[in-house]
Design a protein around this motif. Structure first.
Motif, mmCIF file in Angstrom:
data_model
loop_
_atom_site.group_PDB
_atom_site.id
_atom_site.type_symbol
_atom_site.label_atom_id
_atom_site.label_comp_id
_atom_site.label_asym_id
_atom_site.label_seq_id
_atom_site.Cartn_x
_atom_site.Cartn_y
_atom_site.Cartn_z
ATOM 1 N N ALA A 62 48.858 23.907 36.144
ATOM 2 C CA ALA A 62 48.466 24.176 34.752
ATOM 3 C C ALA A 62 46.954 24.329 34.618
ATOM 4 C CB ALA A 62 48.960 23.052 33.844
ATOM 5 N N SER A 63 46.204 23.442 35.223
ATOM 6 C CA SER A 63 44.744 23.509 35.067
ATOM 7 C C SER A 63 44.168 24.763 35.728
ATOM 8 C CB SER A 63 44.064 22.248 35.603
ATOM 9 O OG SER A 63 44.305 22.095 36.975
ATOM 10 N N SER A 64 44.718 25.162 36.861
ATOM 11 C CA SER A 64 44.208 26.380 37.503
ATOM 12 C C SER A 64 44.559 27.625 36.686
ATOM 13 C CB SER A 64 44.734 26.505 38.932
ATOM 14 O OG SER A 64 46.140 26.579 38.972
ATOM 15 N N LEU A 65 45.739 27.641 36.090
ATOM 16 C CA LEU A 65 46.130 28.770 35.240
ATOM 17 C C LEU A 65 45.248 28.833 33.993
ATOM 18 C CD1 LEU A 65 48.049 31.142 34.723
ATOM 19 C CD2 LEU A 65 49.651 29.517 33.719
ATOM 20 N N LEU A 66 45.017 27.691 33.378
ATOM 21 C CA LEU A 66 44.143 27.655 32.194
ATOM 22 C C LEU A 66 42.707 28.019 32.555
ATOM 23 C CD1 LEU A 66 45.572 24.485 30.429
ATOM 24 C CD2 LEU A 66 45.912 26.891 29.786
ATOM 25 N N THR A 67 42.272 27.645 33.741
ATOM 26 C CA THR A 67 40.931 28.019 34.204
ATOM 27 C C THR A 67 40.814 29.533 34.326
ATOM 28 O OG1 THR A 67 40.629 25.932 35.374
ATOM 29 C CG2 THR A 67 39.280 27.788 36.107
ATOM 30 N N LEU A 68 41.830 30.162 34.863
ATOM 31 C CA LEU A 68 41.807 31.624 34.991
ATOM 32 C C LEU A 68 41.706 32.299 33.624
ATOM 33 C CD1 LEU A 68 44.513 32.125 37.773
ATOM 34 C CD2 LEU A 68 42.024 32.326 38.015
ATOM 35 N N ILE A 69 42.425 31.754 32.654
ATOM 36 C CA ILE A 69 42.451 32.361 31.324
ATOM 37 C C ILE A 69 41.194 32.040 30.522
ATOM 38 C CG2 ILE A 69 43.641 32.378 29.090
ATOM 39 C CD1 ILE A 69 46.270 31.889 30.705
ATOM 40 N N PHE A 70 40.797 30.766 30.472
ATOM 41 C CA PHE A 70 39.739 30.353 29.554
ATOM 42 C C PHE A 70 38.345 30.277 30.171
ATOM 43 C CE2 PHE A 70 43.604 28.636 27.545
ATOM 44 C CZ PHE A 70 43.519 29.332 26.352
ATOM 45 N N VAL A 71 38.256 29.997 31.463
ATOM 46 C CA VAL A 71 36.935 29.923 32.097
ATOM 47 C C VAL A 71 36.535 31.291 32.638
ATOM 48 C CG1 VAL A 71 35.580 28.879 33.965
ATOM 49 C CG2 VAL A 71 37.180 27.469 32.632
ATOM 50 N N PHE A 72 37.455 31.916 33.365
ATOM 51 C CA PHE A 72 37.140 33.214 33.957
ATOM 52 C C PHE A 72 37.508 34.385 33.051
ATOM 53 C CE2 PHE A 72 37.408 30.431 37.707
ATOM 54 C CZ PHE A 72 36.110 30.615 38.176
ATOM 55 N N LYS A 73 38.108 34.076 31.894
ATOM 56 C CA LYS A 73 38.413 35.080 30.867
ATOM 57 C C LYS A 73 39.276 36.228 31.392
ATOM 58 C CE LYS A 73 35.548 33.019 27.975
ATOM 59 N NZ LYS A 73 36.036 31.993 27.137
ATOM 60 N N LEU A 74 40.190 35.906 32.300
ATOM 61 C CA LEU A 74 41.106 36.934 32.778
ATOM 62 C C LEU A 74 42.130 37.227 31.696
ATOM 63 C CD1 LEU A 74 41.773 35.893 36.484
ATOM 64 C CD2 LEU A 74 40.049 37.449 35.581
ATOM 65 N N SER A 75 42.524 38.469 31.624
ATOM 66 C CA SER A 75 43.454 38.879 30.582
ATOM 67 C C SER A 75 44.424 39.912 31.150
ATOM 68 C CB SER A 75 42.677 39.475 29.406
ATOM 69 O OG SER A 75 43.561 39.940 28.429
ATOM 70 N N SER A 76 45.682 39.538 31.218
ATOM 71 C CA SER A 76 46.721 40.477 31.645
ATOM 72 C C SER A 76 48.056 39.967 31.138
ATOM 73 C CB SER A 76 46.741 40.614 33.171
ATOM 74 O OG SER A 76 47.156 39.415 33.769
ATOM 75 N N TRP A 77 48.998 40.871 30.987
ATOM 76 C CA TRP A 77 50.301 40.485 30.473
ATOM 77 C C TRP A 77 50.967 39.455 31.379
ATOM 78 C CZ3 TRP A 77 54.656 41.026 33.358
ATOM 79 C CH2 TRP A 77 54.572 41.892 34.465
ATOM 80 N N ASN A 78 50.835 39.625 32.713
ATOM 81 C CA ASN A 78 51.521 38.683 33.605
ATOM 82 C C ASN A 78 50.884 37.295 33.579
ATOM 83 O OD1 ASN A 78 49.287 39.565 35.053
ATOM 84 N ND2 ASN A 78 50.436 40.143 36.882
ATOM 85 N N LEU A 79 49.596 37.226 33.324
ATOM 86 C CA LEU A 79 48.927 35.932 33.193
ATOM 87 C C LEU A 79 49.424 35.203 31.948
ATOM 88 C CD1 LEU A 79 46.728 34.512 34.883
ATOM 89 C CD2 LEU A 79 45.057 35.406 33.282
ATOM 90 N N SER A 135 53.202 34.498 39.368
ATOM 91 C CA SER A 135 51.936 34.006 39.908
ATOM 92 C C SER A 135 51.584 34.701 41.224
ATOM 93 C CB SER A 135 51.999 32.487 40.113
ATOM 94 O OG SER A 135 52.138 31.847 38.881
ATOM 95 N N ILE A 136 52.587 34.984 42.030
ATOM 96 C CA ILE A 136 52.352 35.752 43.257
ATOM 97 C C ILE A 136 51.848 37.141 42.901
ATOM 98 C CG2 ILE A 136 53.486 36.818 45.263
ATOM 99 C CD1 ILE A 136 55.345 34.279 45.280
ATOM 100 N N ASP A 137 52.453 37.763 41.894
ATOM 101 C CA ASP A 137 52.009 39.080 41.435
ATOM 102 C C ASP A 137 50.566 39.028 40.914
ATOM 103 O OD1 ASP A 137 52.573 41.921 40.743
ATOM 104 O OD2 ASP A 137 52.258 41.162 38.699
ATOM 105 N N ILE A 138 50.233 37.975 40.183
ATOM 106 C CA ILE A 138 48.861 37.808 39.686
ATOM 107 C C ILE A 138 47.893 37.774 40.860
ATOM 108 C CG2 ILE A 138 47.274 36.156 38.581
ATOM 109 C CD1 ILE A 138 49.709 35.345 36.778
ATOM 110 N N TYR A 139 48.236 37.031 41.892
ATOM 111 C CA TYR A 139 47.360 36.907 43.053
ATOM 112 C C TYR A 139 47.244 38.238 43.799
ATOM 113 C CZ TYR A 139 45.067 34.849 47.089
ATOM 114 O OH TYR A 139 44.159 34.547 48.078
#
Length: 146
Positions: A62-79, A135-139
């Motif tokens: 959860a924390s790594s996913l939230l980091t991708l969204i809120f810290v690194f500001k990644l934006s995609s439908w799969n995220l 998550s594999i697709d995101i990576y």
């Protein structure tokens, strides 16, 4: 740093997928082979021990996913779908699966609780596997864009 967060998220997702598969096809079915007189103690032992593995993985995922969204500001439908699925899985875990575990730990558990646990956990397993595949697709998308 973003590569580290992506890798941590991927690894924690894959590990949670593996844990869910083991729980669904091996651990919960074993509850059927424990006599009713020992089921409560067995369920309590299981809950304590599995928590040592699952809680850190769930928090890391959860924390790594939230980091991708809120810290690194990644934006995609799969995220966003992965985040929504993880949110649903957490709710399902704490409001559906955990209460069944609590029933099993009580003094007079019933075999029907074991069947309920196995059946209801199958839905959680499907959700978590779906989230893991996303998550594999995101990576893979991250690697392709490097």
């Amino acid at each position: 740093m973003i590569a580290t967060a992506q890798t941590i998220h991927l690894l924690s997702s894959i590990l949670m997928m593996l844990v869910m598969i083991l729980v669904q096809i091996l651990i919960y079915p074993q509850f059927h082979h424990v006599g009713l007189d020992k089921l409560s103690a067995y369920a309590e032992f299981h809950s304590r021990r599995i928590s040592l593995v699952v809680i850190p993985l769930m928090l890391t995922e959860a924390s790594s996913l939230l980091t991708l969204i809120f810290v690194f500001k990644l934006s995609s439908w799969n995220l966003y779908i992965a985040a929504a699925l993880l949110f649903i899985v957490w709710l399902y875990t704490f409001f559906v699966v955990v209460p069944i575990h609590k029933k099993l730990v009580k003094a007079n558990p019933k075999n029907s609780f074991v069947e309920d646990l196995n059946t209801l956990n199958s839905y959680r397993t499907i959700l978590w596997l779906t989230k893991g595949v996303i998550s594999i697709d995101i990576y893979l998308n991250f690697l392709a864009n490097q």
